[in-house]
Each structure stands twice: as structure tokens, then as C-alpha cells.
Design a protein around this motif. Structure first.
Motif, PDB file in Angstrom:
ATOM      1  N   ARG A 129       0.792  -1.204   0.064  1.00 21.19           N
ATOM      2  CA  ARG A 129      -0.128  -0.059   0.046  1.00 21.19           C
ATOM      3  C   ARG A 129       0.827   1.254   0.061  1.00 21.19           C
ATOM      4  N   PRO A 130       1.863   1.487   0.821  1.00 20.90           N
ATOM      5  CA  PRO A 130       2.808   2.613   0.755  1.00 20.90           C
ATOM      6  C   PRO A 130       3.357   2.846  -0.732  1.00 20.90           C
ATOM      7  N   LEU A 131       3.772   1.888  -1.403  1.00 23.63           N
ATOM      8  CA  LEU A 131       4.257   1.695  -2.659  1.00 23.63           C
ATOM      9  C   LEU A 131       3.069   2.342  -3.650  1.00 23.63           C
ATOM     10  N   LEU A 132       2.073   2.014  -3.662  1.00 27.18           N
ATOM     11  CA  LEU A 132       1.099   2.490  -4.404  1.00 27.18           C
ATOM     12  C   LEU A 132       0.639   3.748  -3.988  1.00 27.18           C
ATOM     13  N   ALA A 133       0.720   4.236  -2.867  1.00 23.04           N
ATOM     14  CA  ALA A 133       0.322   5.704  -2.243  1.00 23.04           C
ATOM     15  C   ALA A 133       1.503   6.620  -2.810  1.00 23.04           C
ATOM     16  N   ALA A 134       2.616   6.161  -3.120  1.00 22.78           N
ATOM     17  CA  ALA A 134       3.831   6.865  -3.482  1.00 22.78           C
ATOM     18  C   ALA A 134       3.741   7.169  -4.870  1.00 22.78           C
ATOM     19  N   ALA A 135       3.351   5.955  -5.505  1.00 24.36           N
ATOM     20  CA  ALA A 135       3.092   6.034  -6.841  1.00 24.36           C
ATOM     21  C   ALA A 135       2.089   7.097  -7.481  1.00 24.36           C
ATOM     22  N   LEU A 184      -7.152  -6.932  -6.438  1.00 28.54           N
ATOM     23  CA  LEU A 184      -6.158  -5.953  -6.878  1.00 28.54           C
ATOM     24  C   LEU A 184      -6.221  -4.829  -5.588  1.00 28.54           C
ATOM     25  N   LEU A 185      -5.100  -4.303  -5.377  1.00 32.39           N
ATOM     26  CA  LEU A 185      -5.002  -3.085  -4.543  1.00 32.39           C
ATOM     27  C   LEU A 185      -5.388  -1.838  -5.581  1.00 32.39           C
ATOM     28  N   VAL A 186      -5.991  -0.969  -5.151  1.00 28.90           N
ATOM     29  CA  VAL A 186      -6.379   0.240  -6.027  1.00 28.90           C
ATOM     30  C   VAL A 186      -6.536   1.415  -5.318  1.00 28.90           C
ATOM     31  N   ARG A 187      -6.103   2.491  -5.762  1.00 27.39           N
ATOM     32  CA  ARG A 187      -6.434   3.865  -5.022  1.00 27.39           C
ATOM     33  C   ARG A 187      -8.047   4.141  -5.154  1.00 27.39           C
ATOM     34  N   CYS A 188      -8.605   4.399  -3.861  1.00 26.51           N
ATOM     35  CA  CYS A 188     -10.003   4.553  -3.486  1.00 26.51           C
ATOM     36  C   CYS A 188     -10.204   5.817  -2.872  1.00 26.51           C
ATOM     37  N   ARG A 189     -11.189   6.231  -3.184  1.00 28.28           N
ATOM     38  CA  ARG A 189     -11.714   7.670  -2.642  1.00 28.28           C
ATOM     39  C   ARG A 189     -12.366   7.615  -1.255  1.00 28.28           C
ATOM     40  N   GLY A 190     -11.728   8.299  -0.446  1.00 31.58           N
ATOM     41  CA  GLY A 190     -12.511   8.250   1.170  1.00 31.58           C
ATOM     42  C   GLY A 190     -13.270   9.381   1.523  1.00 31.58           C
ATOM     43  N   PRO A 191     -13.706   9.614   2.619  1.00 32.19           N
ATOM     44  CA  PRO A 191     -14.576  10.620   3.076  1.00 32.19           C
ATOM     45  C   PRO A 191     -13.931  11.741   2.840  1.00 32.19           C
ATOM     46  N   MET A 192     -12.577  11.877   3.194  1.00 25.98           N
ATOM     47  CA  MET A 192     -11.674  13.099   3.076  1.00 25.98           C
ATOM     48  C   MET A 192     -10.941  13.207   2.047  1.00 25.98           C
ATOM     49  N   GLU A 193     -11.532  12.959   0.768  1.00 28.84           N
ATOM     50  CA  GLU A 193     -10.578  12.787  -0.437  1.00 28.84           C
ATOM     51  C   GLU A 193     -10.074  14.403  -0.810  1.00 28.84           C
ATOM     52  N   ARG A 194      -8.694  14.352  -1.116  1.00 28.26           N
ATOM     53  CA  ARG A 194      -8.093  15.577  -1.367  1.00 28.26           C
ATOM     54  C   ARG A 194      -7.137  15.493  -2.582  1.00 28.26           C
ATOM     55  N   GLY A 195      -7.222  14.584  -3.300  1.00 29.75           N
ATOM     56  CA  GLY A 195      -6.557  14.358  -4.645  1.00 29.75           C
ATOM     57  C   GLY A 195      -5.279  13.523  -4.511  1.00 29.75           C
ATOM     58  N   LEU A 196      -4.741  13.288  -5.638  1.00 29.28           N
ATOM     59  CA  LEU A 196      -3.368  12.366  -5.758  1.00 29.28           C
ATOM     60  C   LEU A 196      -2.312  12.726  -5.160  1.00 29.28           C
ATOM     61  N   ALA A 213      -3.601   4.426   3.641  1.00 27.85           N
ATOM     62  CA  ALA A 213      -4.887   4.001   3.842  1.00 27.85           C
ATOM     63  C   ALA A 213      -5.883   4.323   2.593  1.00 27.85           C
ATOM     64  N   ASP A 214      -5.693   4.976   1.817  1.00 25.58           N
ATOM     65  CA  ASP A 214      -6.228   5.091   0.480  1.00 25.58           C
ATOM     66  C   ASP A 214      -6.473   3.952  -0.308  1.00 25.58           C
ATOM     67  N   ILE A 215      -5.274   3.103  -0.164  1.00 22.15           N
ATOM     68  CA  ILE A 215      -5.321   2.009  -1.156  1.00 22.15           C
ATOM     69  C   ILE A 215      -5.978   0.896  -0.347  1.00 22.15           C
ATOM     70  N   ARG A 216      -6.919   0.131  -1.184  1.00 20.75           N
ATOM     71  CA  ARG A 216      -7.841  -0.556  -0.659  1.00 20.75           C
ATOM     72  C   ARG A 216      -7.725  -1.819  -1.568  1.00 20.75           C
ATOM     73  N   LEU A 217      -8.013  -3.011  -0.796  1.00 23.75           N
ATOM     74  CA  LEU A 217      -8.111  -4.382  -1.657  1.00 23.75           C
ATOM     75  C   LEU A 217      -9.402  -4.527  -1.918  1.00 23.75           C
ATOM     76  N   VAL A 218      -9.754  -4.601  -3.171  1.00 27.75           N
ATOM     77  CA  VAL A 218     -11.010  -4.941  -3.545  1.00 27.75           C
ATOM     78  C   VAL A 218     -11.089  -6.161  -4.848  1.00 27.75           C
ATOM     79  N   THR A 219     -12.142  -6.592  -5.348  1.00 27.70           N
ATOM     80  CA  THR A 219     -12.365  -7.644  -6.190  1.00 27.70           C
ATOM     81  C   THR A 219     -12.318  -6.957  -7.557  1.00 27.70           C
ATOM     82  N   PHE A 220     -12.085  -7.904  -8.455  1.00 29.33           N
ATOM     83  CA  PHE A 220     -12.194  -7.178  -9.993  1.00 29.33           C
ATOM     84  C   PHE A 220     -13.331  -6.607 -10.066  1.00 29.33           C
ATOM     85  N   ASP A 221     -14.489  -7.116  -9.487  1.00 29.91           N
ATOM     86  CA  ASP A 221     -15.977  -6.470  -9.717  1.00 29.91           C
ATOM     87  C   ASP A 221     -16.266  -5.298  -8.773  1.00 29.91           C
TER      88      ASP A 221
END
Length: 246
Positions: A3-9, A35-47, A53-61
Motif C-alpha cells: 500500500r505505501p508503494l501505491l500511495a507513493a506512485a 487488486l489493490l487500488v487507490r480508492c476515494r475516502g470521506p476526506m478525499e483531497r487528490g492524488l 490508507a487510501d489504497i484498498r483491497l477490492v475484487t475485480f468486480d
């Protein structure tokens, strides 16, 4: 997975101007149909302000990949873009979707990503020499049908442009997927500058391109990634030892 790697990316894409608002996302394969993917949370501020914590584990669907993974978070609308590339291309472990203005402008101006530079950006020259296809629809890639069209247009290439939209970059690692996007943006910006100055774009001769050395992933990925992290004030974050990066 990291998750830290994706957040840094995500922060690197923002710092480079490839996704400087709140649109764009990075994903990493995390298993069968996960997959791990950047998701939008309640305090979304931008990339630029992405945290692990913004990187979440989700299914392909788009469902939670584990209990509590989506509590307060929403996957990107274009999750199918990531999932379909991962479904169809087993060699891919990471997908970047970004909105670089120079890439969009160059494509709309009819300027293809071509090997117009050489030693200035050796990995970029090799990528451009192999071709950067275009998905000609300026749509939000939010379902499997559209994602299938985009992935078909991409073929086996590492990057595809999305007309009036941005680009998608796919690679065996998060680091490489981001660096590919940076190279394509760099070539697009240079091409626009040449045309704006009244110049004519021409591919480098094959003889010159053939002379460009393979500097190895230890330099073109590992060192380049450390540089990108340093630019945003981050410590090195990796999913694998530097010597084993693809």
C-alpha cells in the motif's frame, strides 16, 4: 503487494503533473480476481495527498477484497479499466491510469508518440519505437465492454493513449508502470514544443536507435524510482529487491 508503494506512485504522478487533481488511479494485482487500488475516502483531497490508507483491497468486480476494506471508501469508477487489463494480460502486475495534459493535447493535434528522442530518454525511445496505440473513444471506461475495447486497442503494448482522456500504462511492477507514463508524457511535451516552434518531427534513424544501450533495470527502474521518491521527499518503498526489479 504494498500500500505505501501505491500511495507513493499516486503522489509521484501528481508531482509530475500527470494526475494533478483528484482523477487518476494506480492498481496492483493481489491474487486471483483481487487488486489493490487507490480508492476515494470521506476526506478525499487528490492524488498528491494519497496515503496508504487510501489504497484498498477490492475484487475485480468492485467488492471488498476482505472484511472492512471498503468501509468509508469507494473504488474508482474506472475500476473495470484496471481489472480487464489484469484479466487479459497475466504478465502485468500493475496498471496506471492518468490524465497528462500534454499527452491529450498531442494526440488531439494528431501527433503520435514516436521515437523522436534517443539518449535523452532511452527507455522512452524504446517504448515509442515499439508503438503507442490509441483508443479513439473519449469515454469514461466504467464497464467491461468499454474496458475490453480499450484493452483490445492496447494489444500487447505497455501504454495506450485514450483520446480526449489520458493514458493507461501496464507493467510487471508499479515502478515501471509509473515510469512508462512519465516517459510518454515527456515525449508528448517535447513533440508539442517542436511543433509549436515550427519544427518537423522525425523518427530517429534505426541506426541510432539500434546503438542505444540497454542500461538494465537497476538503472532505468531502480535508480529512476529512487529519484522520483526523492523528488517528493519520500523514503524508498519497494515490493522487491532493487536487483530483481523487471
Amino acid at each position: 503487494m504494498s500500500r505505501p508503494l501505491l500511495a507513493a506512485a499516486c503522489r509521484i504522478l501528481a508531482a509530475r503533473g500527470l494526475a494533478d487533481g483528484f482523477l487518476g488511479h494506480v492498481s496492483q494485482r493481489a491474487g486471483d480476481e483481487l487488486l489493490l487500488v487507490r480508492c476515494r475516502g470521506p476526506m478525499e483531497r487528490g492524488l498528491a495527498f494519497t496515503e496508504p490508507a487510501d489504497i484498498r483491497l477490492v475484487t475485480f468486480d468492485g467488492g471488498p477484497g476482505a472484511p472492512g476494506e471498503l468501509d468509508g471508501y469507494v473504488p474508482p469508477n474506472e475500476l473495470p479499466l484496471h481489472a480487464e487489463v489484469l484479466r487479459r494480460r497475466p504478465e502485468v502486475a500493475a496498471v496506471v491510469h492518468a490524465h497528462p495534459a500534454a499527452v491529450v493535447a498531442a494526440d488531439l493535434a494528431g501527433i503520435a508518440i514516436r521515437p523522436v528522442v534517443g539518449a535523452y530518454d532511452i527507455p522512452g525511445a524504446a517504448l515509442a519505437r515499439g508503438g503507442v496505440p490509441v483508443y479513439p473513444r473519449g469515454v469514461l471506461v466504467r464497464d467491461r465492454e468499454l474496458a475490453g475495447e480499450m484493452t483490445a486497442a492496447m494489444g500487447d503494448r505497455p501504454v495506450v493513449l485514450l483520446r480526449g482522456h489520458g493514458l493507461t500504462s501496464a507493467a510487471p511492477s508499479v515502478e515501471q508502470a509509473v515510469l512508462q507514463a512519465v516517459s510518454v508524457d515527456r515525449i508528448a511535451a517535447l513533440s508539442l514544443a517542436v511543433r509549436s516552434a515550427g519544427g518537423t518531427l522525425a523518427d530517429l534513424p534505426d541506426a541510432d536507435l539500434d546503438q542505444l544501450p540497454d542500461l538494465g533495470a537497476g538503472f532505468t527502474v531502480a535508480v529512476a524510482w529512487r529519484h522520483e521518491l526523492a523528488r517528493i521527499g519520500d523514503e524508498p518503498v519497494h515490493t522487491m529487491p532493487l536487483g530483481s526489479l523487471p
